[in-house]
Design a protein around this motif. Structure first.
Motif, short mmCIF file in Angstrom:
data_model
loop_
_atom_site.label_atom_id
_atom_site.label_comp_id
_atom_site.label_asym_id
_atom_site.label_seq_id
_atom_site.Cartn_x
_atom_site.Cartn_y
_atom_site.Cartn_z
N GLN A 30 0.99 -1.29 0.05
CA GLN A 30 0.11 -0.12 -0.15
C GLN A 30 0.86 1.36 -0.02
O GLN A 30 1.29 1.52 0.86
CB GLN A 30 -0.92 -0.28 1.11
N GLU A 31 0.97 1.93 -1.09
CA GLU A 31 2.07 2.77 -1.43
C GLU A 31 1.29 4.12 -1.93
O GLU A 31 0.03 4.04 -2.21
CB GLU A 31 3.31 2.77 -2.43
N VAL A 32 1.88 5.23 -1.65
CA VAL A 32 1.30 6.52 -2.20
C VAL A 32 2.13 7.16 -3.10
O VAL A 32 3.34 7.34 -2.92
CB VAL A 32 1.16 7.61 -0.78
N LEU A 33 1.76 7.83 -4.27
CA LEU A 33 2.46 8.41 -5.21
C LEU A 33 1.63 9.73 -5.59
O LEU A 33 0.40 9.32 -5.97
CB LEU A 33 2.73 7.46 -6.41
N LEU A 34 2.40 10.78 -5.24
CA LEU A 34 1.49 12.21 -5.68
C LEU A 34 2.39 12.74 -6.84
O LEU A 34 3.56 13.11 -6.52
CB LEU A 34 1.39 12.88 -4.59
N THR A 35 1.78 13.15 -8.02
CA THR A 35 2.48 13.95 -8.84
C THR A 35 1.81 15.47 -8.87
O THR A 35 0.40 15.28 -9.18
CB THR A 35 2.11 13.29 -10.06
N VAL A 36 2.62 16.33 -9.05
CA VAL A 36 1.90 17.79 -8.85
C VAL A 36 2.72 18.25 -10.03
O VAL A 36 3.88 18.57 -10.19
CB VAL A 36 2.28 18.52 -7.57
N SER A 37 1.85 19.03 -10.96
CA SER A 37 2.40 19.79 -12.20
C SER A 37 2.30 21.23 -11.82
O SER A 37 1.23 21.81 -11.91
CB SER A 37 1.58 19.51 -13.23
N ASP A 38 3.11 21.90 -11.20
CA ASP A 38 3.18 23.10 -10.85
C ASP A 38 4.65 23.83 -10.77
O ASP A 38 5.67 23.40 -9.84
CB ASP A 38 2.53 23.21 -9.37
N SER A 39 4.90 24.57 -11.54
CA SER A 39 6.33 25.02 -11.86
C SER A 39 6.82 26.11 -10.94
O SER A 39 7.95 26.00 -10.29
CB SER A 39 6.41 25.81 -13.19
N GLU A 40 6.11 26.73 -9.97
CA GLU A 40 6.81 27.26 -8.75
C GLU A 40 6.97 26.50 -7.68
O GLU A 40 8.02 26.63 -7.11
CB GLU A 40 5.12 28.13 -8.41
N LEU A 41 6.00 25.47 -7.45
CA LEU A 41 6.31 24.40 -6.35
C LEU A 41 7.84 23.69 -6.93
O LEU A 41 8.69 23.65 -6.12
CB LEU A 41 5.53 23.22 -6.38
N ALA A 42 7.99 23.21 -8.06
CA ALA A 42 9.27 22.76 -8.49
C ALA A 42 10.40 23.61 -8.51
O ALA A 42 11.46 23.02 -7.89
CB ALA A 42 9.09 22.09 -10.14
N SER A 43 10.14 24.71 -8.88
CA SER A 43 11.27 25.59 -8.87
C SER A 43 11.64 25.94 -7.21
O SER A 43 12.81 26.04 -6.86
CB SER A 43 10.75 27.13 -9.11
N SER A 44 10.59 25.95 -6.14
CA SER A 44 11.02 26.01 -4.68
C SER A 44 11.80 24.83 -4.43
O SER A 44 12.47 24.95 -3.59
CB SER A 44 9.39 26.22 -3.96
N MET A 45 11.16 23.71 -4.77
CA MET A 45 12.02 22.37 -4.53
C MET A 45 13.52 22.41 -5.05
O MET A 45 14.39 22.15 -4.05
CB MET A 45 11.12 21.22 -4.70
#
Length: 61
Positions: A30-45
């Motif tokens: 039982q795993e969790v996988l979350l994909t977020v398409s957000d360039s601002e979040l990716a830039s912050s990461m």
């Protein structure tokens, strides 16, 4: 693609969660996988990763 403890990101997308790319994770666990398409979040990461990398706060594992 850069990676920090299970979180992977490109310039536009962040992928995170407990999912490991194995047969057991895909079929049995039982795993969790979350994909977020957000360039601002990716830039912050990316900024956070680079700060940690430059400071030496990342541990080998």
């Amino acid at each position: 693609m850069r990676s920090v403890r299970g979180t992977k990101y490109t310039s536009k997308t962040v992928v995170t969660g407990s999912f490991n790319y194995t047969k057991d994770s895909a079929e049995d666990n039982q795993e969790v996988l979350l994909t977020v398409s957000d360039s601002e979040l990716a830039s912050s990461m990316s900024d956070t990763f680079n700060e940690m990398w430059d400071s030496g706060d990342l541990e080998e594992w």
